[in-house]
Each structure stands twice: as C-alpha cells, then as structure tokens.
Write a protein that holds these residues in place. Structure first.
Motif, PDB file in Angstrom:
ATOM      1  N   LYS A  43       0.793  -1.227   0.000  1.00  0.00           N
ATOM      2  CA  LYS A  43       0.000   0.000   0.000  1.00  0.00           C
ATOM      3  C   LYS A  43       0.829   1.283   0.000  1.00  0.00           C
ATOM      4  O   LYS A  43       0.307   2.365  -0.267  1.00  0.00           O
ATOM      5  CB  LYS A  43      -0.890   0.025   1.245  1.00  0.00           C
ATOM      6  N   GLY A  63     -12.694   0.905  -2.348  1.00  0.00           N
ATOM      7  CA  GLY A  63     -13.676   0.554  -1.315  1.00  0.00           C
ATOM      8  C   GLY A  63     -13.510   1.241   0.036  1.00  0.00           C
ATOM      9  O   GLY A  63     -14.479   1.712   0.628  1.00  0.00           O
ATOM     10  N   THR A  64     -12.313   1.269   0.574  1.00  0.00           N
ATOM     11  CA  THR A  64     -12.098   1.954   1.862  1.00  0.00           C
ATOM     12  C   THR A  64     -11.029   3.030   1.713  1.00  0.00           C
ATOM     13  O   THR A  64     -10.205   3.249   2.607  1.00  0.00           O
ATOM     14  CB  THR A  64     -11.655   0.967   2.967  1.00  0.00           C
ATOM     15  N   ILE A  65     -11.046   3.699   0.583  1.00  0.00           N
ATOM     16  CA  ILE A  65      -9.990   4.658   0.248  1.00  0.00           C
ATOM     17  C   ILE A  65      -9.900   5.806   1.265  1.00  0.00           C
ATOM     18  O   ILE A  65     -10.906   6.309   1.753  1.00  0.00           O
ATOM     19  CB  ILE A  65     -10.226   5.217  -1.179  1.00  0.00           C
ATOM     20  N   LEU A  66      -8.672   6.164   1.575  1.00  0.00           N
ATOM     21  CA  LEU A  66      -8.383   7.377   2.346  1.00  0.00           C
ATOM     22  C   LEU A  66      -7.711   8.355   1.384  1.00  0.00           C
ATOM     23  O   LEU A  66      -7.162   7.935   0.372  1.00  0.00           O
ATOM     24  CB  LEU A  66      -7.428   7.075   3.508  1.00  0.00           C
ATOM     25  N   ASN A  67      -7.738   9.598   1.739  1.00  0.00           N
ATOM     26  CA  ASN A  67      -7.131  10.613   0.888  1.00  0.00           C
ATOM     27  C   ASN A  67      -5.665  10.262   0.577  1.00  0.00           C
ATOM     28  O   ASN A  67      -5.205  10.382  -0.547  1.00  0.00           O
ATOM     29  CB  ASN A  67      -7.226  11.974   1.588  1.00  0.00           C
ATOM     30  N   SER A  98     -19.313  12.670  -2.227  1.00  0.00           N
ATOM     31  CA  SER A  98     -18.550  13.557  -3.117  1.00  0.00           C
ATOM     32  C   SER A  98     -17.050  13.271  -2.997  1.00  0.00           C
ATOM     33  O   SER A  98     -16.296  13.473  -3.949  1.00  0.00           O
ATOM     34  CB  SER A  98     -18.862  15.026  -2.830  1.00  0.00           C
ATOM     35  N   PHE A  99     -16.625  12.760  -1.846  1.00  0.00           N
ATOM     36  CA  PHE A  99     -15.221  12.384  -1.676  1.00  0.00           C
ATOM     37  C   PHE A  99     -14.816  11.289  -2.675  1.00  0.00           C
ATOM     38  O   PHE A  99     -13.753  11.342  -3.297  1.00  0.00           O
ATOM     39  CB  PHE A  99     -14.979  11.914  -0.241  1.00  0.00           C
ATOM     40  N   ARG A 100     -15.683  10.298  -2.820  1.00  0.00           N
ATOM     41  CA  ARG A 100     -15.398   9.218  -3.769  1.00  0.00           C
ATOM     42  C   ARG A 100     -15.413   9.706  -5.215  1.00  0.00           C
ATOM     43  O   ARG A 100     -14.604   9.275  -6.044  1.00  0.00           O
ATOM     44  CB  ARG A 100     -16.428   8.091  -3.601  1.00  0.00           C
TER      45      ARG A 100
ATOM     46  N   THR B  64       2.132  -5.264   4.665  1.00  0.00           N
ATOM     47  CA  THR B  64       1.507  -4.085   4.033  1.00  0.00           C
ATOM     48  C   THR B  64       1.995  -2.809   4.718  1.00  0.00           C
ATOM     49  O   THR B  64       1.241  -1.853   4.906  1.00  0.00           O
ATOM     50  CB  THR B  64      -0.032  -4.136   4.102  1.00  0.00           C
ATOM     51  N   ILE B  65       3.253  -2.817   5.090  1.00  0.00           N
ATOM     52  CA  ILE B  65       3.806  -1.725   5.891  1.00  0.00           C
ATOM     53  C   ILE B  65       3.712  -0.361   5.183  1.00  0.00           C
ATOM     54  O   ILE B  65       3.935  -0.254   3.980  1.00  0.00           O
ATOM     55  CB  ILE B  65       5.282  -2.032   6.259  1.00  0.00           C
ATOM     56  N   LEU B  66       3.354   0.637   5.957  1.00  0.00           N
ATOM     57  CA  LEU B  66       3.430   2.028   5.517  1.00  0.00           C
ATOM     58  C   LEU B  66       4.572   2.671   6.297  1.00  0.00           C
ATOM     59  O   LEU B  66       4.939   2.188   7.374  1.00  0.00           O
ATOM     60  CB  LEU B  66       2.124   2.775   5.818  1.00  0.00           C
TER      61      LEU B  66
ATOM     62  N   MET C  41     -18.336   0.309   4.906  1.00  0.00           N
ATOM     63  CA  MET C  41     -17.112   0.242   5.715  1.00  0.00           C
ATOM     64  C   MET C  41     -16.153   1.389   5.399  1.00  0.00           C
ATOM     65  O   MET C  41     -14.951   1.223   5.489  1.00  0.00           O
ATOM     66  CB  MET C  41     -16.393  -1.087   5.450  1.00  0.00           C
ATOM     67  N   ALA C  42     -16.673   2.522   4.969  1.00  0.00           N
ATOM     68  CA  ALA C  42     -15.808   3.649   4.613  1.00  0.00           C
ATOM     69  C   ALA C  42     -15.071   4.165   5.844  1.00  0.00           C
ATOM     70  O   ALA C  42     -15.566   4.051   6.959  1.00  0.00           O
ATOM     71  CB  ALA C  42     -16.639   4.751   4.001  1.00  0.00           C
ATOM     72  N   LYS C  43     -13.875   4.736   5.633  1.00  0.00           N
ATOM     73  CA  LYS C  43     -13.061   5.174   6.757  1.00  0.00           C
ATOM     74  C   LYS C  43     -12.656   6.647   6.698  1.00  0.00           C
ATOM     75  O   LYS C  43     -12.204   7.211   7.684  1.00  0.00           O
ATOM     76  CB  LYS C  43     -11.772   4.343   6.824  1.00  0.00           C
ATOM     77  N   ALA C  44     -12.753   7.246   5.509  1.00  0.00           N
ATOM     78  CA  ALA C  44     -12.214   8.601   5.337  1.00  0.00           C
ATOM     79  C   ALA C  44     -13.061   9.623   6.089  1.00  0.00           C
ATOM     80  O   ALA C  44     -14.289   9.578   6.061  1.00  0.00           O
ATOM     81  CB  ALA C  44     -12.163   8.953   3.853  1.00  0.00           C
ATOM     82  N   GLU C  46     -13.367  12.582   5.298  1.00  0.00           N
ATOM     83  CA  GLU C  46     -14.018  13.454   4.313  1.00  0.00           C
ATOM     84  C   GLU C  46     -15.438  12.996   3.971  1.00  0.00           C
ATOM     85  O   GLU C  46     -16.236  13.792   3.477  1.00  0.00           O
ATOM     86  CB  GLU C  46     -13.196  13.507   3.015  1.00  0.00           C
ATOM     87  N   GLU C  47     -15.737  11.717   4.177  1.00  0.00           N
ATOM     88  CA  GLU C  47     -17.058  11.225   3.786  1.00  0.00           C
ATOM     89  C   GLU C  47     -17.842  10.656   4.963  1.00  0.00           C
ATOM     90  O   GLU C  47     -18.927  10.106   4.784  1.00  0.00           O
ATOM     91  CB  GLU C  47     -16.930  10.174   2.676  1.00  0.00           C
ATOM     92  N   GLU C  50     -21.335  12.230   5.373  1.00  0.00           N
ATOM     93  CA  GLU C  50     -22.208  11.922   4.241  1.00  0.00           C
ATOM     94  C   GLU C  50     -22.631  10.443   4.277  1.00  0.00           C
ATOM     95  O   GLU C  50     -23.787  10.110   4.019  1.00  0.00           O
ATOM     96  CB  GLU C  50     -21.441  12.237   2.945  1.00  0.00           C
TER      97      GLU C  50
END
Lengths: 258, 258, 258
Positions: A43, A63-67, A98-100, B64-66, C41-44, C46-47, C50
């Motif tokens: 990632k 699916g679980t996107i972060l910025n 709207s983020f997606r 999956t290290i960040l 299961m969203a995490k951001a 920003e959303e 919503e």
C-alpha cells in the motif's frame, strides 16, 4: 475460447498488484491464489511504482480509500500504463459521497484503465446517467447495456458491468453473461475479487473484451456450481466452497442453467 | 519434546501483540486463538509500548507496511527486548522494493529479534545471497541451510526459513522439518500465521530452537492432516479445516508421510 | 417478540455504516449480509458525515484505532445523532492502554450512543469498577449486572455486556441472555459482529432494550445451533456454519439448552 483464456492465465500465474480495500484483501488474495494468480497487496506510496513494475497487472479498488491512498494508486496505475500491463479500476460506491467522486475523478484523469468494473449504479454515475443507489450496492433497474457502452466510449476502456446479467462492452460490441448466483450478492468482496480475476485474465494474449468476458463467465459458472453443492447452506459454507471452485477446470463446473 | 512445547504454550495461553499486515489480521487472529494463544492487533504508535509490556511476545510483519507504521513496530520491539519476551520479525517481500529493504534495515537496527522468519528469498536478501524472487513469494532453489545459518549468525538470532523443507538454525545447529502441505502456498498468510504460532511457542520454558522447531513441525503436521481430509477440496475448505486442526492434540494429527 | 424484531430488521435491510477495526471488517460485513443487513465500511473523514447521513445506523469500534481515525468516528456519530438513527459504540480493549481510554473519552464526549457494547472488563473500566483484564479480552468475574446498569445510567444509554451470560440494561431494567457458545470466544470479531447486528436490530420500531436483547439472543441461539452441528470440528468450520446460521429463521435454530 473462454476455457483457453482461463488455462492460459493459470499457465502464466500472473502477479497482480492490488491497491484495494481493507475489507476484502484476504478474500481477494485467497481467491486469486486459488484461481491460479499471485497477489501483491502493498500500500505504501514509496513502493507503488516499483511493485507495479515487477507485476503483470494492477488492480485499483477504492472501497475503503483514504485521501492518502490516492497517490499510491495513481503511481501504480501510471507505472502499469507505462509498462503496458493491464490496469483495472473498481470505483466502489462512487455515487455515495462527493469524496469518492473526486477520488475517482483524480485517478481516471491520470491513468488509462484497461477495464473499469462496477455495478450499474457505480458505472451509471461515471457517465451521469441517473440511477438509484442504496449505499455501496446498486439496487435499481435500467439500461445496463447503454451504461456499459457509454463508460467504454467515454473512458476509452472496456466496461465490465456486474449484475444479474453481466455486461461487457468496448463501446461498440456488447457481450452478456447470465451465469452466476444470487448468493454472490451476500458475499462481501465478491465484486472486488472478480476484478482481480479479470486483471489476471487480461494478462493473456487474447483481446481485452474476450479476456474480461472469460473471467466473468468463469466466475459466474463457479458461483452457480457452488450454489448447487449439498454442503452449501448459506454464506459461510458458500465462501469456502466458492474459493475451492475457483481452482477447478472450467469444464468441471457444471450446474445451474447449463 | 515437540508435543510438550505445544502443550505448555497452550497451558500458558500467551498474549501475542501483532504489528502485522492488513491481509492476514483476521486469519492470524483466528489461527492463534484456535492454537491456544491470545492475539492483540493494535497499531497505534501511542500504545505500542504499553501493549507490548502487557504481552508475552511480539510479532512484527511488514506485509503491508506504511512508512508511518515503522515507529510503532520499533517501539513494540524495543519494549519486548526490554521486558525479555520473544520478538519475531517476518520481513515479507523484503527483496521486492527498496522501501521494504530500508524499512527492515531500520527495524533490525533498533531491535534484537528472537527469531527472523521468512522464505528463502526473503532471508537470502537479508544476508546478500543472490536469489530469484517472484513478487512476495520465493520460487527459486538454493542452499537454504546456508542462508538460515548465515541469517542466524549475522543477526544473532534464530532463523526460521520456510519452504518445502523448513530450516531452523541458531547459526550452528540446523533442524529440518519436512512435514507440511503444498496447499499452504495457496493460502494467503500461511507464513504469517506460522510466525504468530512460533511466537507463542517461544514463550515456553524450552530453548528458542526447540520451541521454533516445535511450532514449525506442529504447523506442518496440521497442514498434512488437513490436506488428507475428505471434505477438503480446495483452498476454501482447506482454510476452514486447517483452523480446526490447529486446536487439535499433536498426536491426533495423523496423515501424510507419517 | 424477539423473532418479530429479527424479521422486521431483515425486512428493512438496514444500511449500517461501520467505523470498525481492520481485523474484523470482512467477517463483520459477511455476518451482517448473511443476517440481512447491508454494510458500509468507509473510513475517510471526508465522507464520514455523508455516509452516516445515507445510513440507517452507525457502528463505532476502536479495535485497531489510530489517532487519525477518531475524527471520522466522531463525525459519523454526530451525524447519526442529528439524523436520529442508532449509534453503537464498542470500546474494544479500552482498559488496556491510556491511548484507548483517551480515545473513547473523546468519542463519548461528543456523541450520544444508543448502545455501548463490550465485555465486563471493558464496561467496568468505563465506570471505574475494578476488573482484572488480560489483553483485550475479559477473564475476571464480577457483578456484571451492576456494571451494565451503571454504564447505562452514566452514559444515558443501553449497556450490552457480553459474557457467559449477556446482560442488557437501560439503567433500571435488566435482561439476561444465557444462549451462546464457548466457541464464540475463539472467533476473532465475534463480539464486533454482534455489535453490527445489534445496530441492525436497533433500526426497527421496537424499544432499544427489546431490540438489543433480540439481537443478542438470536446471536447466542445461532452460536448454540452451530456448535451442535456434526460438521463443526473447530473454529474454522464453526465460522463457516455460523455465518450460514445468521441467515436462518430464529425458529430453525434449535439446539443447546432449548
């Protein structure tokens, strides 16, 4: 021809780099392994390009996107474009926030996907066709073929629209798949794993439309077969047997509307 | 002696703090629980030291290290060193990217692992022995014993090298395990979960080499047993029955090349 | 009345927005789907608002919480409060580290949970009742009813305390559930998934106490039923069959202490 594509994909054992969501990473990795591919799930943006460059294909799923996930997706996608390997984009739940919308806009501005895969609601949203959405799943009815064709045209890609009938289109030609199982809609990540298997099939020597169709049809066939097994009594036993079935010879997946 | 170690580990029900990858967290937790340990999976740097200090062992896995995950891993590892509890490091895919090489370098500079566990390609990379790598899995052939011995010597640790034959070495002595199943290579996180069970066994009163060997042999035995079950028809059913088998008495795991 | 609540929840197919831990996302999503709900299961951050605003309920679980996850949890919880939909808070391992204590304090300061769900150790910690904790699981003995009642009173909520006997209290009334299976304690995320199903049941027209009780009792009944199946031989096969059972009619879940 579909069987040939499955065999060729397995022969190749393609390495697919996934930038995918946290819910489905395990299921996707096991499903792709069972099918005959090899997953990478890194990632970090620091290695996105390098991982893509040793891979045979790239899958991007929001699916679980972060910025902060977006740059790694874009770098991996661009590296894949540069190397000439397939990139599949799965705009999960794009219509929900709207983020997606903004995330997928950024991604599609920077990379050229070989395939965009999603349900009717997600793909409709990409081309501004009205569609009723409930959460991240699509429940409405509408003209799936029109949506798929328009997505393919607008993004110069292959559209894979999943639903009761799956629609694959390059903007002109349309292929339909009616094999499948309603149980898949109760398995989280069923669509996400399909994206992974589509990516694997796109690494073969066949055309992208044929390869995507082969993946979708094989997947539907495996689901139908699994649904018909005596030991399958619900989602949990379905998942176990479906993972098994993904490794089977296409000809051994008899069942359903054969 | 192996059986004794398994029994002692279960008696103790050790609490293992995992800083591991997102793909395998669920499988690892269920596998360790089934075996008889207790997992913690916290990730925040703010609690890494505190979690390690209430644990009986720490597992660090860079799958999956960040970049931002590294400090928590180092703090947990240092706390474990300070407390005198085992630390297992799993350098997943370390040879694949320079980011991973640098991450594992930083980690191994700060902490003293009780065990370094990986496949031949990963361990070869740590000691600059050439090895062909395909993605995060190792596919080449080579002198596994030499690699394991050299890793143990260079890092003053026990090396656990997994493969068709598993090699455990403290730099001098070498122990081999040939129990196992090819099906494990199609289960994502099979190696990661083994790392967790090795950590659990290291909390017993036996030597680290004996404990690591007992874990590896038990794991291989459970895999062989599972592969031989009638209900196992692929990856999915294998996973379910393998999780079961991890809770069984070693003597009940008959099968394979017994 | 319990069966009615289960049926009503399924009829509604509530959309539950989860801000939950990485270990259990897949299991929770599949479990809720099998039961008859629909997971997000969203995490951001920003959303978060919503997503909550299109949902029927929100679940907040701090199992693998990072500092940066807190704002999204608070925003989703506040949006749910504003919309008048249920919010369930699961303070996983809150007693283990000061980071968790502070995180849960921040969350509970900003949002009004419909239900706080946890084991005796976690809930005892919230109201400063001494309790012996081993890691994130609770192993001590104590006055569960007193703890549940006090949590309900202090946080003006419904407390769902899980254990060998589950205790549900609104601060005055206490309901007990003794259905369940010891096998659940070896399934990672068994408590987390229960939180999701409690949230789903809270979206029905029944009182929160009745709805929470119905969820807990149904869950226990499904576990008892699953434990009694011939094909269940350990954690792995239990998980598969338990996911199945969550979709069954309550009346078909015979077994155990019926």
């Amino acid at each position: 021809m579909s069987s040939e594509i499955i065999h060729e994909a397995r022969e190749k054992r393609p390495l697919i780099h996934h930038l995918t969501n946290q819910v489905v990473m395990n299921f996707t990795a096991n499903g792709l392994l069972s099918f005959g591919g090899a997953p990478i799930m890194a990632k970090a943006v620091e290695e996105a390009e390098e991982m893509a460059s040793i891979s045979d294909g790239v899958l991007i799923n929001i699916g679980t996107i972060l910025n902060q996930d977006i740059p790694a997706m874009i770098q991996a996608g661009k590296a894949a474009n540069k190397k000439g390997i397939p990139v599949v984009v799965d705009p999960v739940g794009v219509g929900a926030t709207s983020f997606r919308k903004e995330a997928i806009r950024q991604i599609l501005e920077e990379i050229n996907p070989t395939v965009i895969k999603g349900n009717a609601g997600e793909l409709a949203h990409l081309v501004d066709i009205p569609w009723e959405i409930k959460g991240v799943d699509s429940t409405g009815e509408g003209n799936s073929e029109e949506i798929a064709r328009k997505v393919a045209q607008e993004f110069k890609t292959i559209a894979v629209l999943t639903g009761k009938t799956d629609v694959i289109s390059d903007g002109t030609e349309v292929r339909l798949n009616r094999k499948g199982s309603a149980m898949l809609s109760n398995v989280t990540g069923a669509g996400c794993l399909l994206g992974s298997i589509v990516t694997a099939c796109l690494t073969t020597s066949h055309s992208s439309v044929e390869s995507a169709f082969a993946a979708v049809e094989f997947y539907g066939r495996a689901a139908e077969y699994t649904e018909g097994l005596d030991e399958v009594k619900g989602t949990g036993t379905f998942i176990a047997s479906f993972l098994d079935a993904l490794s089977f010879n296409p000809n051994d997946l008899k069942g359903g509307q054969e």
